[in-house]
Design a protein around this motif. Sequence first.
Motif, PDB file in Angstrom:
ATOM      1  N   ARG A  15       0.819  -1.214   0.000  1.00 16.80           N
ATOM      2  CA  ARG A  15       0.000   0.000   0.000  1.00 16.80           C
ATOM      3  C   ARG A  15       0.855   1.266   0.000  1.00 16.80           C
ATOM      4  O   ARG A  15       0.544   2.233  -0.673  1.00 16.80           O
ATOM      5  CB  ARG A  15      -0.933  -0.005   1.205  1.00 16.80           C
ATOM      6  CG  ARG A  15      -1.908   1.135   1.200  1.00 16.80           C
ATOM      7  CD  ARG A  15      -2.782   1.130   2.446  1.00 16.80           C
ATOM      8  NE  ARG A  15      -3.713   2.230   2.421  1.00 16.80           N
ATOM      9  CZ  ARG A  15      -3.391   3.485   2.672  1.00 16.80           C
ATOM     10  NH1 ARG A  15      -2.141   3.793   2.957  1.00 16.80           N
ATOM     11  NH2 ARG A  15      -4.288   4.441   2.616  1.00 16.80           N
ATOM     12  N   ALA A  16       1.938   1.280   0.751  1.00 16.84           N
ATOM     13  CA  ALA A  16       2.799   2.459   0.835  1.00 16.84           C
ATOM     14  C   ALA A  16       3.429   2.804  -0.516  1.00 16.84           C
ATOM     15  O   ALA A  16       3.793   3.956  -0.748  1.00 16.84           O
ATOM     16  CB  ALA A  16       3.887   2.244   1.878  1.00 16.84           C
ATOM     17  N   SER A  17       3.536   1.832  -1.406  1.00 17.14           N
ATOM     18  CA  SER A  17       4.152   2.059  -2.715  1.00 17.14           C
ATOM     19  C   SER A  17       3.137   2.356  -3.809  1.00 17.14           C
ATOM     20  O   SER A  17       3.522   2.612  -4.950  1.00 17.14           O
ATOM     21  CB  SER A  17       4.969   0.832  -3.122  1.00 17.14           C
ATOM     22  OG  SER A  17       6.005   0.608  -2.188  1.00 17.14           O
ATOM     23  N   LEU A  18       1.845   2.315  -3.473  1.00 16.55           N
ATOM     24  CA  LEU A  18       0.814   2.592  -4.471  1.00 16.55           C
ATOM     25  C   LEU A  18       0.860   4.058  -4.874  1.00 16.55           C
ATOM     26  O   LEU A  18       1.244   4.920  -4.080  1.00 16.55           O
ATOM     27  CB  LEU A  18      -0.580   2.276  -3.917  1.00 16.55           C
ATOM     28  CG  LEU A  18      -0.890   0.823  -3.591  1.00 16.55           C
ATOM     29  CD1 LEU A  18      -2.257   0.712  -2.924  1.00 16.55           C
ATOM     30  CD2 LEU A  18      -0.824  -0.037  -4.831  1.00 16.55           C
ATOM     31  N   SER A  19       0.417   4.329  -6.090  1.00 15.21           N
ATOM     32  CA  SER A  19       0.304   5.718  -6.515  1.00 15.21           C
ATOM     33  C   SER A  19      -0.740   6.408  -5.643  1.00 15.21           C
ATOM     34  O   SER A  19      -1.625   5.760  -5.057  1.00 15.21           O
ATOM     35  CB  SER A  19      -0.102   5.797  -7.989  1.00 15.21           C
ATOM     36  OG  SER A  19      -1.398   5.256  -8.165  1.00 15.21           O
ATOM     37  N   THR A  20      -0.643   7.716  -5.560  1.00 19.82           N
ATOM     38  CA  THR A  20      -1.563   8.488  -4.727  1.00 19.82           C
ATOM     39  C   THR A  20      -3.005   8.262  -5.146  1.00 19.82           C
ATOM     40  O   THR A  20      -3.887   8.061  -4.306  1.00 19.82           O
ATOM     41  CB  THR A  20      -1.218   9.989  -4.820  1.00 19.82           C
ATOM     42  OG1 THR A  20       0.144  10.167  -4.471  1.00 19.82           O
ATOM     43  CG2 THR A  20      -2.086  10.812  -3.896  1.00 19.82           C
ATOM     44  N   GLY A  21      -3.258   8.267  -6.450  1.00 18.71           N
ATOM     45  CA  GLY A  21      -4.619   8.084  -6.950  1.00 18.71           C
ATOM     46  C   GLY A  21      -5.184   6.717  -6.613  1.00 18.71           C
ATOM     47  O   GLY A  21      -6.328   6.597  -6.174  1.00 18.71           O
ATOM     48  N   CYS A  22      -4.393   5.691  -6.792  1.00 21.87           N
ATOM     49  CA  CYS A  22      -4.840   4.324  -6.493  1.00 21.87           C
ATOM     50  C   CYS A  22      -5.133   4.176  -5.009  1.00 21.87           C
ATOM     51  O   CYS A  22      -6.178   3.660  -4.615  1.00 21.87           O
ATOM     52  CB  CYS A  22      -3.777   3.315  -6.928  1.00 21.87           C
ATOM     53  SG  CYS A  22      -4.186   1.599  -6.531  1.00 21.87           S
ATOM     54  N   ARG A  23      -4.222   4.657  -4.178  1.00 26.36           N
ATOM     55  CA  ARG A  23      -4.412   4.549  -2.728  1.00 26.36           C
ATOM     56  C   ARG A  23      -5.677   5.289  -2.284  1.00 26.36           C
ATOM     57  O   ARG A  23      -6.464   4.770  -1.494  1.00 26.36           O
ATOM     58  CB  ARG A  23      -3.183   5.093  -2.001  1.00 26.36           C
ATOM     59  CG  ARG A  23      -3.198   4.813  -0.530  1.00 26.36           C
ATOM     60  CD  ARG A  23      -1.895   5.158   0.186  1.00 26.36           C
ATOM     61  NE  ARG A  23      -1.247   6.354  -0.313  1.00 26.36           N
ATOM     62  CZ  ARG A  23      -0.052   6.369  -0.908  1.00 26.36           C
ATOM     63  NH1 ARG A  23       0.624   5.258  -1.069  1.00 26.36           N
ATOM     64  NH2 ARG A  23       0.472   7.500  -1.329  1.00 26.36           N
ATOM     65  N   ALA A  24      -5.903   6.470  -2.824  1.00 27.23           N
ATOM     66  CA  ALA A  24      -7.079   7.261  -2.454  1.00 27.23           C
ATOM     67  C   ALA A  24      -8.371   6.557  -2.858  1.00 27.23           C
ATOM     68  O   ALA A  24      -9.326   6.489  -2.077  1.00 27.23           O
ATOM     69  CB  ALA A  24      -7.007   8.645  -3.092  1.00 27.23           C
ATOM     70  N   VAL A  25      -8.399   6.011  -4.067  1.00 24.53           N
ATOM     71  CA  VAL A  25      -9.604   5.335  -4.549  1.00 24.53           C
ATOM     72  C   VAL A  25      -9.853   4.051  -3.766  1.00 24.53           C
ATOM     73  O   VAL A  25     -10.984   3.748  -3.384  1.00 24.53           O
ATOM     74  CB  VAL A  25      -9.507   5.048  -6.068  1.00 24.53           C
ATOM     75  CG1 VAL A  25     -10.646   4.187  -6.553  1.00 24.53           C
ATOM     76  CG2 VAL A  25      -9.485   6.349  -6.841  1.00 24.53           C
ATOM     77  N   MET A  26      -8.802   3.284  -3.485  1.00 19.30           N
ATOM     78  CA  MET A  26      -8.967   2.056  -2.704  1.00 19.30           C
ATOM     79  C   MET A  26      -9.472   2.375  -1.300  1.00 19.30           C
ATOM     80  O   MET A  26     -10.373   1.707  -0.789  1.00 19.30           O
ATOM     81  CB  MET A  26      -7.649   1.282  -2.630  1.00 19.30           C
ATOM     82  CG  MET A  26      -7.303   0.551  -3.910  1.00 19.30           C
ATOM     83  SD  MET A  26      -5.746  -0.361  -3.804  1.00 19.30           S
ATOM     84  CE  MET A  26      -6.111  -1.571  -2.565  1.00 19.30           C
ATOM     85  N   ASP A  27      -8.910   3.421  -0.686  1.00 21.10           N
ATOM     86  CA  ASP A  27      -9.353   3.805   0.651  1.00 21.10           C
ATOM     87  C   ASP A  27     -10.824   4.217   0.642  1.00 21.10           C
ATOM     88  O   ASP A  27     -11.583   3.839   1.528  1.00 21.10           O
ATOM     89  CB  ASP A  27      -8.498   4.946   1.198  1.00 21.10           C
ATOM     90  CG  ASP A  27      -7.091   4.509   1.575  1.00 21.10           C
ATOM     91  OD1 ASP A  27      -6.842   3.278   1.646  1.00 21.10           O
ATOM     92  OD2 ASP A  27      -6.246   5.393   1.795  1.00 21.10           O
ATOM     93  N   ARG A  28     -11.218   4.980  -0.370  1.00 20.73           N
ATOM     94  CA  ARG A  28     -12.609   5.410  -0.477  1.00 20.73           C
ATOM     95  C   ARG A  28     -13.543   4.213  -0.665  1.00 20.73           C
ATOM     96  O   ARG A  28     -14.573   4.099   0.000  1.00 20.73           O
ATOM     97  CB  ARG A  28     -12.780   6.396  -1.633  1.00 20.73           C
ATOM     98  CG  ARG A  28     -14.182   7.000  -1.678  1.00 20.73           C
ATOM     99  CD  ARG A  28     -14.490   7.671  -2.979  1.00 20.73           C
ATOM    100  NE  ARG A  28     -14.517   6.660  -4.025  1.00 20.73           N
ATOM    101  CZ  ARG A  28     -14.085   6.845  -5.257  1.00 20.73           C
ATOM    102  NH1 ARG A  28     -13.569   7.987  -5.627  1.00 20.73           N
ATOM    103  NH2 ARG A  28     -14.144   5.872  -6.146  1.00 20.73           N
ATOM    104  N   ASP A  29     -13.160   3.302  -1.556  1.00 22.92           N
ATOM    105  CA  ASP A  29     -13.987   2.117  -1.802  1.00 22.92           C
ATOM    106  C   ASP A  29     -14.097   1.260  -0.539  1.00 22.92           C
ATOM    107  O   ASP A  29     -15.168   0.744  -0.221  1.00 22.92           O
ATOM    108  CB  ASP A  29     -13.425   1.284  -2.951  1.00 22.92           C
ATOM    109  CG  ASP A  29     -13.665   1.902  -4.313  1.00 22.92           C
ATOM    110  OD1 ASP A  29     -14.299   2.979  -4.392  1.00 22.92           O
ATOM    111  OD2 ASP A  29     -13.212   1.312  -5.310  1.00 22.92           O
TER     112      ASP A  29
END
Length: 92
Positions: free
Chosen positions: A67-81
């Motif tokens: 998770r720490a290496s995910l792109s900002t956009g991916c991490r944000a969308v995954m967290d929201r989902d």
Amino acid sequence: MTAYLTRTIRRAGFVLAFAVSFSALSATSSFAFSAEAQQMCTGDAFRLCSDEIPNIPKITACMFKKRASLSTGCRAVMDRDLAQKSNKVAAQ
């Protein structure tokens, strides 16, 4: 030229396998990602978890582990989902 074509076909196959895996993952009740997450995270999945494709549970575990290496956009969308899914489970 043949090596390039083979590499392109292989990459297209990986993209297709990942898209199918992510779509199947979205259909499961245990874990669901939106179409936006699929779009935002495909590159990260290939970059970080390509060894796990097409195994859906392993891709998911890998994405969380890295998770720490995910792109900002991916991490944000995954967290929201994940937050939306948690809210649905809590409401039941």
